[in-house]
Structures are given as structure tokens and as C-alpha cells.
Design a protein around this motif. Structure first.
Motif, PDB file in Angstrom:
ATOM      1  N   GLU A  77      30.082  43.294  -3.813  1.00 25.80           N
ATOM      2  CA  GLU A  77      31.664  43.566  -4.080  1.00 25.80           C
ATOM      3  C   GLU A  77      31.880  42.816  -5.166  1.00 25.80           C
ATOM      4  O   GLU A  77      31.172  41.527  -5.688  1.00 25.80           O
ATOM      5  CB  GLU A  77      32.313  43.064  -2.977  1.00 25.80           C
ATOM      6  N   ASN A  78      32.913  43.490  -6.353  1.00 28.39           N
ATOM      7  CA  ASN A  78      33.344  42.708  -7.456  1.00 28.39           C
ATOM      8  C   ASN A  78      34.295  41.558  -7.184  1.00 28.39           C
ATOM      9  O   ASN A  78      35.319  41.909  -7.067  1.00 28.39           O
ATOM     10  CB  ASN A  78      34.122  43.783  -8.089  1.00 28.39           C
ATOM     11  N   CYS A  79      33.601  40.354  -6.952  1.00 26.20           N
ATOM     12  CA  CYS A  79      34.444  39.361  -6.297  1.00 26.20           C
ATOM     13  C   CYS A  79      33.898  37.894  -7.095  1.00 26.20           C
ATOM     14  O   CYS A  79      32.811  37.759  -7.241  1.00 26.20           O
ATOM     15  CB  CYS A  79      34.337  39.389  -4.703  1.00 26.20           C
ATOM     16  N   VAL A  80      34.700  36.900  -7.128  1.00 22.46           N
ATOM     17  CA  VAL A  80      34.640  35.684  -7.333  1.00 22.46           C
ATOM     18  C   VAL A  80      35.258  34.810  -6.103  1.00 22.46           C
ATOM     19  O   VAL A  80      36.422  35.198  -5.816  1.00 22.46           O
ATOM     20  CB  VAL A  80      35.294  35.138  -8.699  1.00 22.46           C
ATOM     21  N   THR A  81      34.509  33.847  -5.768  1.00 21.59           N
ATOM     22  CA  THR A  81      34.918  33.085  -4.758  1.00 21.59           C
ATOM     23  C   THR A  81      35.557  31.695  -5.402  1.00 21.59           C
ATOM     24  O   THR A  81      34.555  30.984  -5.947  1.00 21.59           O
ATOM     25  CB  THR A  81      33.834  32.856  -3.689  1.00 21.59           C
ATOM     26  N   VAL A  82      36.545  31.103  -4.643  1.00 21.95           N
ATOM     27  CA  VAL A  82      37.043  29.913  -5.329  1.00 21.95           C
ATOM     28  C   VAL A  82      37.504  28.736  -4.197  1.00 21.95           C
ATOM     29  O   VAL A  82      38.314  29.571  -3.128  1.00 21.95           O
ATOM     30  CB  VAL A  82      38.556  30.005  -6.244  1.00 21.95           C
ATOM     31  N   SER A  83      37.046  27.833  -4.073  1.00 22.00           N
ATOM     32  CA  SER A  83      37.248  26.943  -3.145  1.00 22.00           C
ATOM     33  C   SER A  83      38.963  26.605  -3.081  1.00 22.00           C
ATOM     34  O   SER A  83      39.184  25.965  -4.269  1.00 22.00           O
ATOM     35  CB  SER A  83      36.496  25.723  -3.077  1.00 22.00           C
ATOM     36  N   ILE A  84      39.529  26.457  -2.207  1.00 21.93           N
ATOM     37  CA  ILE A  84      40.912  25.953  -2.060  1.00 21.93           C
ATOM     38  C   ILE A  84      41.085  24.301  -1.841  1.00 21.93           C
ATOM     39  O   ILE A  84      42.042  23.847  -1.895  1.00 21.93           O
ATOM     40  CB  ILE A  84      41.989  26.839  -1.206  1.00 21.93           C
ATOM     41  N   ASP A  85      39.981  23.799  -1.809  1.00 19.21           N
ATOM     42  CA  ASP A  85      39.848  22.375  -1.218  1.00 19.21           C
ATOM     43  C   ASP A  85      40.063  21.649  -2.608  1.00 19.21           C
ATOM     44  O   ASP A  85      39.196  20.858  -3.005  1.00 19.21           O
ATOM     45  CB  ASP A  85      38.838  21.899  -0.603  1.00 19.21           C
ATOM     46  N   ALA A  86      41.142  21.775  -3.351  1.00 21.57           N
ATOM     47  CA  ALA A  86      41.208  21.167  -4.651  1.00 21.57           C
ATOM     48  C   ALA A  86      42.594  21.282  -5.127  1.00 21.57           C
ATOM     49  O   ALA A  86      43.529  22.006  -4.241  1.00 21.57           O
ATOM     50  CB  ALA A  86      40.399  21.808  -5.589  1.00 21.57           C
ATOM     51  N   PRO A  87      43.264  20.368  -5.967  1.00 22.32           N
ATOM     52  CA  PRO A  87      44.608  20.615  -6.603  1.00 22.32           C
ATOM     53  C   PRO A  87      44.913  22.131  -6.834  1.00 22.32           C
ATOM     54  O   PRO A  87      44.034  22.758  -7.469  1.00 22.32           O
ATOM     55  CB  PRO A  87      44.617  19.592  -7.483  1.00 22.32           C
TER      56      PRO A  87
END
Length: 203
Positions: free
Chosen positions: A155-165
Motif C-alpha cells: 500500500e502507498n503509505c508512510v507510518t508515523v509514530s504519534i509518541d512525539a510532540p
């Protein structure tokens, strides 16, 4: 119409920050955005407000409405745009939890890239418990996590962690999208430069 638009669906479970991240990404890139929650019929809202998760029959019309809203947004932007050269980007905050929901959005909106906001249950629950004025109760988090099918490598996707400001999450999402776009363009150039044009059947 879609030749002048690119769509970015900011996805994840309730409480992952979809609306805020989509809005801030749009602001930072001088783009446009919409919130899929605004397009739920009242029956869906009341279902969730009462603590009952939606079923597929309730989600399909909603996803269709989100696609319609995104295309309408493109038309609105185009009416006020005198340039025919720069594709507009529309950020869409939408849970898109299951693969088949994303497939429906892919069929409806092209080209589309997904930004998956990934976080632990504890982080998301703490944010839900602090949120006010939203119809989705924190008690539905576990049902959302059970429904969640993280995007696969195809899938055309980027994953970003939300455990950050939040500023870090936004900048990471934007930079990841730019990197993916650059890599895709480079791949296309590398695989077409110097090759003869063919007509009819492939050689």
C-alpha cells in the motif's frame, strides 16, 4: 479533475490525532483538508455516541460521502485557481481502519497516499480521556484497535509514530511524504529515460 489533485488520507484509530495532523499538514504545505467525521450521517454519530461501534453497512455510505466531499473540495479549489500546472493536495482525516476501506478510497480517489498514525493503546487512551466535545467515547477504542488492519507493504503509505510532540509528528509526516514522492519520481525517471517509445503491443 483528479489530474489536478493529489489526496493524502491521514488514518488511524480515534484519538491518534488525525484531524489535527491533517489540518496542520495542510497549513504547513499551503494545501487543503477535510475531516471525514463531518460526513457521518446522524445515525452513525448517535451509534458511536451511545458507545456502539459502526458496522460495515454503516461505513460504506460514509466512505462514499467522504470521496464525494474530497472531489467537491477539488472542484472548489479549481474554481478559484488560475494555474493549471501545480496539482492541489487535499489532506483527509479519515480512520480507514480496514484494508477494504482503503481499497474503496483508492478506487474513489486517485492518486492517494496514506499516512498511518501509529501509537500504543496507552498513549491513545490517555489522549481520548483528555478530549472533550467529540462524539466518540474512549470506550470504543478497543473495538477500533480490533478493526485496525495496519497498511501492508504493497500500500502507498508512510507510518508515523504519534509518541512525539505534535510539531514533530507533522514535520515527520510531511518529510516522509516528500521523500516518498521524490523516490517515486526518481524510480519513474530511471525506468523510462533512454527507453524507446513503443506503440501497439509491448516488445
Amino acid at each position: 479533475m483528479n489530474q489536478r489533485a493529489k489526496f493524502v488520507v491521514v488514518m488511524g484509530v480515534s484519538g491518534s490525532g488525525k484531524t489535527e495532523i491533517a489540518r496542520r499538514c495542510a497549513d504547513a504545505t499551503q494545501s487543503h483538508w477535510l475531516d471525514a467525521d463531518d460526513h457521518h450521517p446522524i445515525e452513525n454519530v448517535e451509534q458511536m455516541r451511545s458507545g456502539r461501534p459502526l458496522n460495515d453497512d454503516m461505513r460504506w455510505p460514509w466512505l462514499a460521502a467522504v470521496g464525494d466531499a474530497a472531489r467537491n473540495k477539488v472542484a472548489q479549489v479549481a474554481n478559484g485557481d488560475t494555474s493549471d500546472h501545480t496539482p492541489q493536495t487535499i489532506f483527509i482525516a479519515c480512520s480507514a481502519l480496514k484494508r477494504r476501506y482503503r481499497d474503496a478510497l483508492r478506487r474513489d480517489l486517485d492518486p492517494v497516499t496514506f499516512v498511518f498514525l501509529d501509537g500504543t493503546r496507552d498513549v491513545i487512551l490517555s489522549r481520548l480521556n483528555r478530549r472533550v466535545g467529540h462524539f466518540m467515547p474512549s470506550g470504543l477504542l478497543d473495538s477500533q484497535l480490533a478493526d485496525l488492519e495496519p497498511p501492508g507493504p504493497d500500500e502507498n503509505c508512510v507510518t508515523v509514530s504519534i509518541d512525539a510532540p505534535i510539531d514533530t509528528v507533522v514535520s515527520t509526516a510531511i518529510n516522509s511524504l516528500l521523500a516518498r514522492e521524490t523516490n517515486s519520481a526518481s524510480f519513474a525517471n530511471e525506468n523510462t529515460t533512454g527507453k524507446p517509445e513503443c506503440q501497439g503491443e509491448d516488445i
